[in-house]
Structures are given as structure tokens and as C-alpha cells.
Motif scaffolding. Sequence first.
Motif, PDB file in Angstrom:
ATOM      1  N   MET A 131       5.607  -1.620 -11.053  1.00 31.28           N
ATOM      2  CA  MET A 131       6.872  -2.226 -10.630  1.00 31.28           C
ATOM      3  C   MET A 131       7.958  -1.758 -11.585  1.00 31.28           C
ATOM      4  N   ILE A 132       8.938  -1.044 -11.058  1.00 31.86           N
ATOM      5  CA  ILE A 132      10.031  -0.517 -11.876  1.00 31.86           C
ATOM      6  C   ILE A 132      11.277  -1.352 -11.609  1.00 31.86           C
ATOM      7  N   ALA A 136       0.414   3.411  -6.366  1.00 29.53           N
ATOM      8  CA  ALA A 136       1.530   2.818  -5.633  1.00 29.53           C
ATOM      9  C   ALA A 136       2.541   2.339  -6.661  1.00 29.53           C
ATOM     10  N   VAL A 137       3.783   2.772  -6.514  1.00 28.38           N
ATOM     11  CA  VAL A 137       4.844   2.388  -7.447  1.00 28.38           C
ATOM     12  C   VAL A 137       6.002   1.812  -6.656  1.00 28.38           C
ATOM     13  N   VAL A 162       5.454   5.918  -3.063  1.00 28.74           N
ATOM     14  CA  VAL A 162       6.618   5.288  -3.674  1.00 28.74           C
ATOM     15  C   VAL A 162       7.185   4.279  -2.677  1.00 28.74           C
ATOM     16  N   VAL A 163       7.463   3.072  -3.168  1.00 26.47           N
ATOM     17  CA  VAL A 163       8.085   2.032  -2.346  1.00 26.47           C
ATOM     18  C   VAL A 163       9.472   1.750  -2.901  1.00 26.47           C
ATOM     19  N   ASP A 164      10.498   1.858  -2.068  1.00 22.25           N
ATOM     20  CA  ASP A 164      11.846   1.471  -2.465  1.00 22.25           C
ATOM     21  C   ASP A 164      12.121   0.095  -1.873  1.00 22.25           C
ATOM     22  N   VAL A 220       2.918   5.575 -14.987  1.00 20.77           N
ATOM     23  CA  VAL A 220       2.133   6.369 -14.034  1.00 20.77           C
ATOM     24  C   VAL A 220       0.734   6.637 -14.585  1.00 20.77           C
ATOM     25  N   GLU A 221       0.637   6.926 -15.876  1.00 26.19           N
ATOM     26  CA  GLU A 221      -0.662   7.229 -16.478  1.00 26.19           C
ATOM     27  C   GLU A 221      -1.595   6.026 -16.476  1.00 26.19           C
ATOM     28  N   ARG A 222      -1.023   4.815 -16.449  1.00 18.67           N
ATOM     29  CA  ARG A 222      -1.843   3.600 -16.479  1.00 18.67           C
ATOM     30  C   ARG A 222      -2.287   3.151 -15.083  1.00 18.67           C
ATOM     31  N   LEU A 223      -1.858   3.858 -14.062  1.00 21.11           N
ATOM     32  CA  LEU A 223      -2.257   3.528 -12.697  1.00 21.11           C
ATOM     33  C   LEU A 223      -3.360   4.477 -12.243  1.00 21.11           C
TER      34      LEU A 223
END
Length: 311
Positions: A5-6, A53-54, A81-83, A45-48
Motif C-alpha cells: 500500500m503506497i 499486488a501494489v 498495480v491498483v490505482d 517491492v522486494e518484500r512482496l
Amino acid sequence: MRIGMIGLGKMGGNMAERLRRGGHEVIGYDRDPSISDAGSLKELVERLDPPRAVWVMVPAGDPTRAVIEQLGELLSDGDIVVDGGNSHYKDDQRHAVELDAKGIGFVDVGVSGGVWGLEYGYALMAGGAPEHIGQLMPIFEVLKPAGEDGFVRAGGVGGGHFAKMVHNGIEYGMMQAFAEGWELLEASEAVTDIVGTFKSWRHGTVIRSWLLDLMVRALEEDPDLAELKGYAEDSGEGRWTVQAAVEHAVPLPAITAALYARFTSRQTDSPAMKMVAALRNQFGGHAVASSEGQTGKGADSPGADVPPPLP
């Protein structure tokens, strides 16, 4: 699922918390290191675990574009990628094409629920390929209200944000109608219990709604709204709704008027109303207030310079 989640602001932070309560693992990233789980997008990203899914929850426009561009360089074939911000649907379509060239999926999700979504759930309007939507359904099931609809695959890419855009345009019109009704009740001497009147409308009437509930809440806190200034921003979707209406030749008089009313709220001394006052003075002899608040001469005032009527 494990999801990135960004953006952990009022919406993103609450959504991450709701997902955690629902059993999902969320790796969050925010510019504020005190609330961020990862030190960088690269670390997130490396931890997923693939397929990743981001979910992006940052302000629409350049901030969202910059994040999605970076994710395009960090993610791999099969990731999504989810916006979930309030992006324009045409931006979604561009992002989908750019990411698809790298084998990365893209889903746009219009999210409604505000700060109450953590407790009650979020209405979700998704746009994207059925297979991408399917992969994300465990996430959607937790975010939406329990045991209710609350979720729709509105269409292909862009469909989610287009649906949310129209939703927000309708919201503009509804809010404006409630506001105008309140102003009229305030101006009348016939109704003495205005708060009670709105409360009575919450049960059994055709206009009962969550917006009406929130309006009653606001009036109970400040019956005259004396603590507020008559100024309202527009978040962008109202404008986009009107622009889309022009593109599709669809008349939206109520939503358009509500948008323009918000523009009017930003003028402490409306230039247009100055001209209206000047014209009324010219043709009708009405008294007109000066910029200092004094009443100037109307056409009926002694000494007024009144031009002769047109032939």
C-alpha cells in the motif's frame, strides 16, 4: 494475501488497517518514515512475493503518474498495480498500456467511504480485465461493506474511475440541494426548528440518505454553522464529470450548477454580481451598494444622471 500500500494518509492508512483486521498482510510505504513499513518503493517491492499486488493511494495527477512510472521499473511480469486514488479515467488507460508492455496488469478502483470506511467499509468501483479483478477479490471482499453489495466491476480499464467520477458529480448536486434547502429554511420565519426539520426527514422520506445524516450531525454541532466559512473546494471529479458530459453531449444542468456554485463560494465580492447590481441600477433605478458598503444614487434619486430611454 500480502499486498503493498503506497500512501498511508487518511484513506490509505485506514484501508491498510481494515485489510490487516481482515487477515491480510500489508506492507505500507509513505513519505513519512514514522508511519512507513518500507524505506523505499524498491524495498516494498522486494518484500512482496510474486505475483505482487501494489495499491497506490496518493494524490491524483503528477504524484500518481510518478509512482506508477517507478513501479513499472520495479515490478515484473504477472504483477498488478491498483490505482485507488481519484485519477482521471484517461490517465488509467495510458497507464494500462504502458504497464501491459511490461507484462504488468493494471486495475483502477474508485473508492468511496471517506474516514468512515475503516468501520463501515468502502464502496468500490473497479475497472480492469476480469482475470486481474479476480486475483484481487480477496482484497475487495475485506474492503467493501460486509454482507452488502458495495463492489462492482464497472467495466474495463478506466471504468472504475469513470463510475467514481459520476458518483462524485451526483454528490455535488445532492449536497447543493441540501445546502439550498437549508438556506431557504434559515431565511423563512415560518420554520423555527430547522435542525428538527432535517432530523425528521431522516426517517420515512424519499430524501433520507447518509448525506442527510451527516448534515444533521453538522447542524447539531453548530446549528448556525457560525464556525464555518462559506467556501468549498472542488476535488476535480466535479469538473471532469461536466467535461465528460460535454464530450458525450449529455445535459447535466444540476451537477453543472452545483460545480459553478462552488466557484462562486470563492468570491468574497463577486465581479459578476457587481455587474448585475450595476445593470439593475441602470434600468430600474435600484439603490446600489458601493464597495465601501454605502448605498449610492439610484435612477430615482435626486440628481441621478438618467439616460433617455431607447427609441
